[in-house]
Design a protein around this motif. Structure first.
Motif, PDB file in Angstrom:
ATOM      1  N   THR A 133      34.915  78.751  -6.910  1.00 46.32           N
ATOM      2  CA  THR A 133      34.163  78.555  -8.145  1.00 46.32           C
ATOM      3  C   THR A 133      34.406  77.168  -8.728  1.00 46.32           C
ATOM      4  OG1 THR A 133      34.243  80.924  -8.649  1.00 46.32           O
ATOM      5  CG2 THR A 133      33.801  79.428 -10.485  1.00 46.32           C
ATOM      6  N   GLU A 134      35.667  76.789  -8.840  1.00 46.16           N
ATOM      7  CA  GLU A 134      35.995  75.520  -9.490  1.00 46.16           C
ATOM      8  C   GLU A 134      35.614  74.319  -8.625  1.00 46.16           C
ATOM      9  OE1 GLU A 134      37.323  73.086 -12.638  1.00 46.16           O
ATOM     10  OE2 GLU A 134      36.585  75.150 -12.470  1.00 46.16           O
ATOM     11  N   ARG A 137      31.795  73.835  -8.796  1.00 50.21           N
ATOM     12  CA  ARG A 137      31.385  73.262 -10.083  1.00 50.21           C
ATOM     13  C   ARG A 137      31.675  71.770 -10.128  1.00 50.21           C
ATOM     14  NH1 ARG A 137      33.364  71.635 -14.753  1.00 50.21           N
ATOM     15  NH2 ARG A 137      35.531  72.041 -14.152  1.00 50.21           N
ATOM     16  N   GLN A 141      28.940  68.628  -9.828  1.00 46.08           N
ATOM     17  CA  GLN A 141      28.833  67.729 -10.983  1.00 46.08           C
ATOM     18  C   GLN A 141      29.034  66.278 -10.548  1.00 46.08           C
ATOM     19  OE1 GLN A 141      31.994  67.979 -14.018  1.00 46.08           O
ATOM     20  NE2 GLN A 141      30.382  67.939 -15.570  1.00 46.08           N
TER      21      GLN A 141
END
Length: 201
Positions: A133-134, A137, A141
């Motif tokens: 997940t991290e 992200r 970005q």
């Protein structure tokens, strides 16, 4: 027959995560077929169904074929961008010593390997979900991209013998060099890092 993510706590796990396009379905299907054939042959030789430890050992022996294909650098290789590889590595470091023990890691252009022990009430599934997940992200970005980063299937097996632990730790840390990525900085083992000297209990 993908190796299932185990949930036993306080046991090191050797895990491989791959990018969504790193491994064609045909390659994975051929590996599954090979594993199933070997399991069947060994079971017939022994004259009985294999126990879980025997199955896990056989699966691990054949994983090298998949890993060699990954090392050939197929797919988009998003993590060949050092910005992305550095972000992934920083996520791995972030929970070390608190949520898990990161014994060794290598962030490769289209996959990552880690030798990690969950801590507390967490199991390996919790750790991997946090990483996926991290990293997705942050990489999306940074690179101004969208969509998934990691394939949902994970190769994972428990490492419950000190000799195997030492071998895998060294192999993980040296994976870039073995794959021809000389001076690739996004790999290591605990003895090279600021983390305290965590060893297999």
């Amino acid at each position: 027959m993908e190796p299932e993510t185990a949930a036993r706590q306080s046991c090191p796990h050797y895990v491989t995560l791959r990018l969504t396009d790193a491994l064609p379905r045909t390659v994975m299907a051929a590996w599954h077929d090979d594993v199933d054939r070997r399991l069947h042959m060994l079971s017939e030789m022994k004259g009985r169904p294999l126990d879980p430890d025997e199955e896990r050992t056989l699966v691990q022996r054949t994983i090298g074929k998949v890993e060699r294909f990954l090392d050939s650098g197929r797919g988009s290789c998003v993590l060949s961008d050092e910005r992305a590889a550095g972000l992934v590595e920083s996520v791995l470091w972030n929970g070390d010593g608190e949520r898990y023990r990161l014994h060794a890691w290598s962030v490769m252009p289209n996959h990552l390997h880690a030798l990690v022990t969950p801590l507390g009430r967490r199991d390996i599934g919790d750790v991997l979900q946090e990483w996926k997940t991290e990293t997705t992200r942050r990489v999306n970005q940074e690179l101004r991209r969208a969509g998934g980063l990691w394939h949902p299937d994970v190769i994972d097996h428990e490492v419950d013998h000190p000799v195997e632990f030492a071998r895998i730790r060294a192999t993980v840390a040296s994976n870039p060099e073995q794959a021809g990525l000389h001076e690739w900085p996004f790999a290591g083992e605990e003895s090279r890092m600021k983390a305290p000297g965590l060893t297999m209990q």
